[in-house]
Design an enzyme around this catalytic site. Structure first.
Site, PDB file in Angstrom:
ATOM      1  N   HIS A 235      18.294  28.881  20.632  1.00  0.00           N
ATOM      2  CA  HIS A 235      17.322  28.914  20.964  1.00  0.00           C
ATOM      3  C   HIS A 235      16.637  30.511  20.457  1.00  0.00           C
ATOM      4  CE1 HIS A 235      16.178  25.354  23.056  1.00  0.00           C
ATOM      5  NE2 HIS A 235      16.690  25.681  23.515  1.00  0.00           N
TER       6      HIS A 235
ATOM      7  N   CYS B 165      15.985  20.713  27.974  1.00  0.00           N
ATOM      8  CA  CYS B 165      15.682  20.388  29.531  1.00  0.00           C
ATOM      9  C   CYS B 165      15.002  18.879  29.037  1.00  0.00           C
ATOM     10  CB  CYS B 165      14.325  21.395  28.872  1.00  0.00           C
ATOM     11  SG  CYS B 165      13.091  21.517  27.381  1.00  0.00           S
TER      12      CYS B 165
END
Length: 479
Positions: free
Chosen positions: A11, A43
């Site tokens: 990320h 997630c």
């Protein structure tokens, strides 16, 4: 043309490269990552396991090919194993061949993230990290003993939860967000679920007992076996030490067909020299300034899960490994490298949210417990109220808690719980107030709207503020 080496392309690294190369053509970027894919949204693992996400590939938002098309040189399955600051070079190991090479940089970006803490199989908890290998399905090659972070883990968990008929019972070590989301996913897949943690309550590091009690109640109602306040002593394996059979705790044995470790994460900073004036936080993360430069090292940027950023609530450097922080830190570092000082990440406050077992929870800043540990003279204000006027006929219950410093009235944190209608986005503006170190009296005077379809003139945030300030004329209705 300046040469930039980026260590890690998830990320933070992806955000950095995208921003840098979309804004400037003055940099050569060499990026290394020990995995074989990038930008996986971990997630979504529990959502994929439970079947909400139908296609696991949808949890990727970028590819090495995209970054290469922008001009970056991206080397997957390559691990940075050494760093020489004097020579401005890194030692890189090709995980496929074992060959090591040297690469030089003008500026370095450490976006190496964090790796799940894994416990020793036989002995007491050691928190020793197992060596990374992106081809391993299980921890230490012990079948059905698994961590949860990568795309590879997601595929293994999907197979175990939804297709492997021999997996009937699941033990989850750790009751943080990942552990709780996986507990719900396993329950939705019809498994017998046990959650084990040394904490007294699930999500006890993120919420106070007024909220964890409700979470505990909802989990028990669903049939989840909670072993809170339990220390893991080791894992039970078969005679050949090839397959996990359960968990040994200080309160007894837990038999399980699958064991998931979700204890927490540790920053991947082991390759960074410890004797070169880097300032390390207690867990090995590296302290940075508002532009994500490592303190005392202006040509080394540290972003994402490896960084310790100033926390406006605790007034300390904190390592909060969230994708939101990672993406923002990558953007800020890239803009600063280009020459902009207008964009900076002055602080974080650990804003987070959770949706499990029918509950919507959100929090920002310090819990009451952490605020006391940090030495604040803590005041709290808790209200249970309905989210909109009772004359509307339908309304839902909300619980809201403010944590503040009684001496200064500075807002330190807040927590929110709703049972039906989701109000978790309210925490956004509370997070801004915590970051800006607002007083609770200032929070109470923020110009917010009233519309009976959505809220009350004295909404639950204002009700908590009024209560904290001693205005007793307002009593929330609770039906």
């Amino acid at each position: 043309m300046k040469k930039v080496i980026v260590i890690g392309v998830n990320h933070a690294g992806t955000s950095f490269i995208r921003t840098l190369l979309s804004k400037s053509k003055d940099f050569q970027v060499n990026a290394y990552d020990r995995n074989t894919n990038i930008s996986f949204l971990g997630c979504g693992i529990a959502l994929a396991v439970s079947g909400v996400v139908k296609n696991t590939e949808d949890l990727f938002y970028s590819t090495p090919e995209e970054l290469k098309a922008m001009g970056a040189n991206v080397f997957m399955a390559h691990d940075v194993v050494g760093l020489d600051l004097d020579k401005k070079q890194v030692i890189v190991k090709d995980l496929a061949t074992g060959k090591e090479t040297v690469d030089h940089y003008d500026q370095l970006v450490v976006a190496s993230g964090a790796w799940p803490i894994c416990m020793n199989v036989e002995n007491e908890v050691t928190h020793t990290q197992l060596q990374f290998n992106h081809t391993d399905k299980y921890c230490g090659n012990i079948k059905n003993l698994i961590s949860c972070k990568l795309y590879q883990h997601a595929l293994t968990l999907i197979d175990s939860f939804r297709h492997d008929k021999s997996i009937k019972s699941v033990a989850i070590v750790g009751s943080g967000y990942i552990g709780l989301e996986l507990a719900e996913a396993a329950w939705q897949c019809g498994k017998q679920v046990t959650v084990i943690d040394m904490l007294d309550k699930p999500a006890g590091n993120n919420f106070d007992e007024e909220f964890t009690n409700e979470l505990e109640k909802a989990m028990k109602k669903a049939g989840i076996n909670l072993m809170m306040g339990s220390a893991v002593k080791g894992f039970i394996v078969d005679a050949d030490k090839n397959v996990v059979k359960g968990v040994e705790t200080d309160k007894g044995r837990v038999d399980a067909d699958l064991v998931i470790q979700s204890i927490g994460f540790r920053p991947n900073t082991q390759f960074v020299p410890k004797d070169r004036q880097f300032e390390f936080n207690r867990n090995g993360s590296i302290k940075v300034n508002e532009y994500l430069q490592a303190l005392n090292h202006e040509n080394v940027y540290v972003i994402g899960g490896a960084a310790a950023i100033y926390d406006a609530a605790s007034e300390q450097y904190e390592n909060i490994d969230l994708a939101t922080n990672a993406v923002k830190s990558g953007l800020v570092a890239a803009m600063h490298m280009i020459g902009s000082k207008a964009v900076k990440l002055e602080s974080i406050v650990g804003t987070n949210a959770l949706h499990v077992f029918g509950l919507n929870l959100a929090a920002t800043g310090l819990t009451e417990k952490r605020a006391k540990m940090n030495g604040f003279d803590v005041g709290v204000s808790i209200v249970d109220d309905n989210d909109r006027p009772e004359f509307m006929g339908t309304f839902d219950k909300v619980r809201f808690k403010l944590i503040y410093d009684k001496k200064t009235l500075r807002l330190l944190g807040a927590q929110l719980l709703s049972w039906n209608t989701n109000h978790s986005e309210i925490i956004f503006y509370i997070a801004l107030a915590v970051q800006k170190k607002m007083l609770i009296s200032e929070l109470g005077l923020v110009d917010v709207y009233f519309l009976p379809h959505y809220n009350k003139p004295f909404n639950f945030v204002l009700a908590a503020v009024l209560q904290a300030l001693g205005f007793s004329y307002y009593t929330p209705k609770n039906k």
